[in-house]
Design a protein around this motif. Structure first.
Motif, PDB file in Angstrom:
ATOM      1  N   ALA A  16     -11.157   9.362  -4.805  1.00  0.00           N
ATOM      2  CA  ALA A  16      -9.760  10.019  -4.750  1.00  0.00           C
ATOM      3  C   ALA A  16      -9.138   9.869  -3.497  1.00  0.00           C
ATOM      4  N   ILE A  17      -9.876  10.069  -2.328  1.00  0.00           N
ATOM      5  CA  ILE A  17      -9.223   9.937  -1.139  1.00  0.00           C
ATOM      6  C   ILE A  17      -8.863   8.580  -0.956  1.00  0.00           C
ATOM      7  N   LEU A  18      -9.707   7.654  -1.210  1.00  0.00           N
ATOM      8  CA  LEU A  18      -9.346   6.250  -0.875  1.00  0.00           C
ATOM      9  C   LEU A  18      -8.231   5.759  -1.536  1.00  0.00           C
ATOM     10  N   ASP A  19      -7.967   6.388  -2.849  1.00  0.00           N
ATOM     11  CA  ASP A  19      -6.621   6.097  -3.492  1.00  0.00           C
ATOM     12  C   ASP A  19      -5.554   6.928  -2.967  1.00  0.00           C
ATOM     13  N   LEU A  20      -5.656   7.865  -2.425  1.00  0.00           N
ATOM     14  CA  LEU A  20      -4.560   8.775  -1.654  1.00  0.00           C
ATOM     15  C   LEU A  20      -4.140   7.961  -0.671  1.00  0.00           C
ATOM     16  N   LEU A  21      -5.179   7.567   0.392  1.00  0.00           N
ATOM     17  CA  LEU A  21      -4.598   7.126   1.485  1.00  0.00           C
ATOM     18  C   LEU A  21      -4.050   5.614   1.543  1.00  0.00           C
ATOM     19  N   LEU A  22      -4.660   4.799   0.466  1.00  0.00           N
ATOM     20  CA  LEU A  22      -4.157   3.580   0.281  1.00  0.00           C
ATOM     21  C   LEU A  22      -2.769   3.462  -0.298  1.00  0.00           C
ATOM     22  N   ASP A  23      -2.590   4.410  -1.458  1.00  0.00           N
ATOM     23  CA  ASP A  23      -1.167   4.547  -1.908  1.00  0.00           C
ATOM     24  C   ASP A  23      -0.278   5.050  -0.987  1.00  0.00           C
ATOM     25  N   ALA A  24      -0.603   5.862  -0.244  1.00  0.00           N
ATOM     26  CA  ALA A  24       0.434   6.451   0.825  1.00  0.00           C
ATOM     27  C   ALA A  24       0.765   5.444   1.929  1.00  0.00           C
ATOM     28  N   ALA A  25      -0.339   4.682   2.454  1.00  0.00           N
ATOM     29  CA  ALA A  25       0.191   3.549   3.576  1.00  0.00           C
ATOM     30  C   ALA A  25       1.336   3.033   3.549  1.00  0.00           C
ATOM     31  N   PRO A  26       2.032   2.437   2.227  1.00  0.00           N
ATOM     32  CA  PRO A  26       3.177   1.770   2.563  1.00  0.00           C
ATOM     33  C   PRO A  26       4.411   2.611   3.031  1.00  0.00           C
ATOM     34  N   PHE A  27       4.084   3.969   2.745  1.00  0.00           N
ATOM     35  CA  PHE A  27       5.257   4.886   3.100  1.00  0.00           C
ATOM     36  C   PHE A  27       5.325   5.028   4.630  1.00  0.00           C
ATOM     37  N   TYR A  28       4.454   4.513   5.453  1.00  0.00           N
ATOM     38  CA  TYR A  28       4.181   4.757   6.881  1.00  0.00           C
ATOM     39  C   TYR A  28       4.310   3.549   7.567  1.00  0.00           C
ATOM     40  N   SER A  29       5.391   3.515   8.449  1.00  0.00           N
ATOM     41  CA  SER A  29       5.588   2.118   9.286  1.00  0.00           C
ATOM     42  C   SER A  29       4.401   1.779  10.234  1.00  0.00           C
ATOM     43  N   ARG A  30       3.497   2.652  10.651  1.00  0.00           N
ATOM     44  CA  ARG A  30       2.664   2.093  11.627  1.00  0.00           C
ATOM     45  C   ARG A  30       1.167   2.340  11.048  1.00  0.00           C
ATOM     46  N   ILE A  31       1.002   2.439   9.730  1.00  0.00           N
ATOM     47  CA  ILE A  31      -0.470   2.328   9.170  1.00  0.00           C
ATOM     48  C   ILE A  31      -0.632   1.123   8.369  1.00  0.00           C
ATOM     49  N   ARG A  32      -1.548   0.360   8.679  1.00  0.00           N
ATOM     50  CA  ARG A  32      -1.968  -0.698   7.692  1.00  0.00           C
ATOM     51  C   ARG A  32      -3.154  -0.440   7.082  1.00  0.00           C
ATOM     52  N   PRO A  33      -3.190  -0.897   5.723  1.00  0.00           N
ATOM     53  CA  PRO A  33      -4.222  -0.340   4.819  1.00  0.00           C
ATOM     54  C   PRO A  33      -5.679  -0.806   5.460  1.00  0.00           C
ATOM     55  N   GLU A  34      -5.991  -1.828   6.175  1.00  0.00           N
ATOM     56  CA  GLU A  34      -7.395  -1.994   6.772  1.00  0.00           C
ATOM     57  C   GLU A  34      -7.453  -1.204   7.971  1.00  0.00           C
ATOM     58  N   GLU A  35      -6.436  -0.354   8.215  1.00  0.00           N
ATOM     59  CA  GLU A  35      -6.948   0.809   9.337  1.00  0.00           C
ATOM     60  C   GLU A  35      -7.757   1.891   8.569  1.00  0.00           C
ATOM     61  N   ILE A  36      -7.549   1.971   7.330  1.00  0.00           N
ATOM     62  CA  ILE A  36      -8.144   3.123   6.449  1.00  0.00           C
ATOM     63  C   ILE A  36      -9.658   2.849   6.273  1.00  0.00           C
ATOM     64  N   GLN A  37     -10.454   3.729   6.715  1.00  0.00           N
ATOM     65  CA  GLN A  37     -11.825   3.737   6.525  1.00  0.00           C
ATOM     66  C   GLN A  37     -12.243   5.052   5.715  1.00  0.00           C
ATOM     67  N   VAL A  38     -13.031   4.859   4.392  1.00  0.00           N
ATOM     68  CA  VAL A  38     -13.599   5.734   3.649  1.00  0.00           C
ATOM     69  C   VAL A  38     -15.084   5.742   3.726  1.00  0.00           C
ATOM     70  N   HIS A  39     -15.945   6.387   4.156  1.00  0.00           N
ATOM     71  CA  HIS A  39     -17.140   5.975   4.231  1.00  0.00           C
ATOM     72  C   HIS A  39     -18.146   7.116   3.162  1.00  0.00           C
ATOM     73  N   LEU A  40     -18.836   6.628   2.577  1.00  0.00           N
ATOM     74  CA  LEU A  40     -19.776   7.134   1.403  1.00  0.00           C
ATOM     75  C   LEU A  40     -21.197   7.121   1.785  1.00  0.00           C
ATOM     76  N   LEU A  41     -22.065   8.226   2.018  1.00  0.00           N
ATOM     77  CA  LEU A  41     -23.388   8.306   2.770  1.00  0.00           C
ATOM     78  C   LEU A  41     -24.132   8.965   1.599  1.00  0.00           C
ATOM     79  N   GLU A  42     -25.327   8.304   1.359  1.00  0.00           N
ATOM     80  CA  GLU A  42     -26.139   8.776   0.174  1.00  0.00           C
ATOM     81  C   GLU A  42     -27.580   8.703   0.879  1.00  0.00           C
TER      82      GLU A  42
END
Ligand SMILES: Cc1cc2nc3c(=O)[nH]c(=O)nc-3n(C[C@H](O)[C@H](O)[C@H](O)COP(=O)(O)OP(=O)(O)OC[C@H]3O[C@@H](n4cnc5c(N)ncnc54)[C@H](O)[C@@H]3O)c2cc1C
Length: 433
Positions: free
Chosen positions: A180-206
């Motif tokens: 859900a967080i990855l979806d939120l951050l990726l969907d929100a990115a286009p509304f921010y002029s200085r955020i590129r999708p590849e700068e978003i990092q979501v880690h899942l550790l098991e």
């Protein structure tokens, strides 16, 4: 107590407590008073919390007023602070903050299981839990605030840190929250002029060998592939040693840099239960198959806080809402039977299946002997939970939320709760005109 009335006190207004109270009210005559004590005046539909975090559901739509659900039941919004089982009394916090007590003829304990962040060093200080509506709504707001800060961040390192999230635990909750967080951050990115999708990092550790251990290997592998294809960084078989201000320290010395760390592992013993003197099994109250506490014919326990045997397969019921609800219905039947001088029956429940949302309108699940993945599983997940909504009004609200999410960008409003006095303290008082 009202003269001539007998009383059943239920501690907890979650799935187990509410199901018990509802069924009891239908079964018992009005000479039985039913009183529910709960810390909140609402039932929180926890399976929907990851969608609150991801901002695809309105937080108000995943909670219901207990009072509206429990007609004919007395609801008290205050914590129970202790039990005096020998004299059939519970203690609770009165309106003026002092401790008061109330007599019961039967006591039903359905207080849930609290999260224990401290299971990982530093998590209590730096980690976000995901258990209550408050946790989900605050995390959603925090993630949007991080996006706003990233837009202002000057250095690329600072921006990367602000846009990095680490989720500990590859079970259902961990996977759903991370997706859900990855979806939120990726969907929100286009509304921010200085955020590129590849700068978003979501880690899942098991820690285990694979994510979603209760599902088949094939379904878990499908989920793993889908999440990675979307850009999630998944590590399995990894030990998380500590959380700190900059992220997570892993066994072996590696460090994951993340400004937001979420814990989806670790339950603790409820303080009320730890201090009750009742026998515990792995932190849950020991009960017999009928959910009666051994040695106390007038004390019953169910839901997450109790180790309820399931006569279907002789296992202990898992900590799932799909077990807590049916336990409540059986417990009401058992109380009715005992009051009428009959024997109570053992709890028996056949699991209907398991589903997990994996983001981007995909899910995986197994139900009724079927294994299902992708968009059809997403539709099935939503249909199952929609059918469980307790009122037509909420059904409509939730359906509109989901439809809205399919057609429009998700809501990235950072809900400011700043009041005028705080604004003045921070930015100065206005002067006379
Ligand atoms: C993020 C998340 C996702 C989940 N997803 C699923 C899912 O998809 N499917 C599924 O089946 N299950 C799911 N679960 C598990 C499910 O929510 C629990 O199994 C279920 O809530 C247990 O019900 P309960 O009534 O025993 O406890 P809870 O629902 O936790 O309710 C406990 C109640 O006790 C009250 N209480 C606690 N202490 C006191 C006190 N001292 N005095 C008075 N009241 C008190 C609380 O206020 C609360 O109302 C999920 C849980 C989480 C956190």
């Amino acid at each position: 107590m009202t003269a001539g009335l007998s009383r059943i006190v239920i501690v907890g207004g979650g799935f187990a407590g509410v199901a018990t109270a509802r069924a009891l009210r239908r079964r018992l005559p009005s000479s039985w008073e039913i009183v529910v004590y709960s810390r909140e005046n609402h039932l929180c539909f926890s399976p929907l919390l990851p969608e609150v975090v991801g901002s695809s559901l309105n937080p108000m739509h995943v909670v219901w007023s207990i009072r509206e659900m429990l007609k004919g039941v007395i609801c008290r919004t205050t914590p129970v602070t202790g039990f005096d089982l020998d004299v059939q009394q519970i203690r609770y916090r009165a309106e003026d903050g002092t401790e008061a007590s109330e007599h019961y003829d039967h006591l039903v304990i359905a207080a849930g299981l609290p999260v224990r962040l401290e299971i990982i060093e530093g998590m209590g200080d730096y980690g976000w839990p995901i258990k209550t509506l408050g946790d989900a709504a605050a995390l959603r707001n925090h993630l949007i605030a991080q996006l706003e800060r990233s837009e202002l961040a000057e250095s690329p390192e600072r921006k990367r840190a602000l846009l990095s999230v680490a989720v500990v635990g590859g079970g259902f909750t961990g996977v759903e929250v991370a997706a859900a967080i990855l979806d939120l951050l990726l969907d929100a990115a286009p509304f921010y002029s200085r955020i590129r999708p590849e700068e978003i990092q979501v880690h899942l550790l098991e820690g285990g060998p694979r994510i979603l251990a209760p599902l088949t290997e094939k379904l878990a592998a499908f989920a793993h592939r889908k999440l990675e294809a979307r850009g999630m960084h998944i590590q399995t078989g990894v030990g998380v040693e500590a959380a700190d201000a900059g992220g997570l320290r892993l066994a072996g010395g590696a460090h994951i840099d993340a400004s937001t760390v979420i814990s989806a592992v670790g339950n603790g013993v409820h303080p009320l239960i730890a201090n009750s003197g009742l026998a515990l099994s792995r932190g849950r109250i020991q009960v017999n198959g009928a959910m009666q506490v051994e040695g106390h014919a007038d004390v019953w326990a169910l839901g997450d806080c109790a180790a309820v045997p399931n006569a279907e397969d002789d296992s202990i019921s898992p900590t799932l809402a799909q077990f807590a609800g049916p336990q409540g219905q059986q417990l009401a039947k058992n109380l009715e039977a005992v009051i009428a001088g009959r024997s109570p029956q053992a709890f028996r429940h056949h699991s209907r299946g398991l589903f997990c949302l994996i983001g981007h309108r995909n899910a995986v699940g197994q139900a009724f002997g079927l294994r299902i993945a992708g968009f059809p599983a997403w539709v099935m997940w939503h249909a199952i939970y929609w059918a469980k909504m307790p009122s037509a009004a909420r059904k409509l609200q939730i359906a509109v939320d989901w439809l809205w999410d399919l057609c429009f960008p998700r809501d990235i409003v950072e809900l400011s709760m700043e009041q005028t006095r705080e604004l003045e303290a921070r930015h100065g008082k206005p002067t006379a005109s």
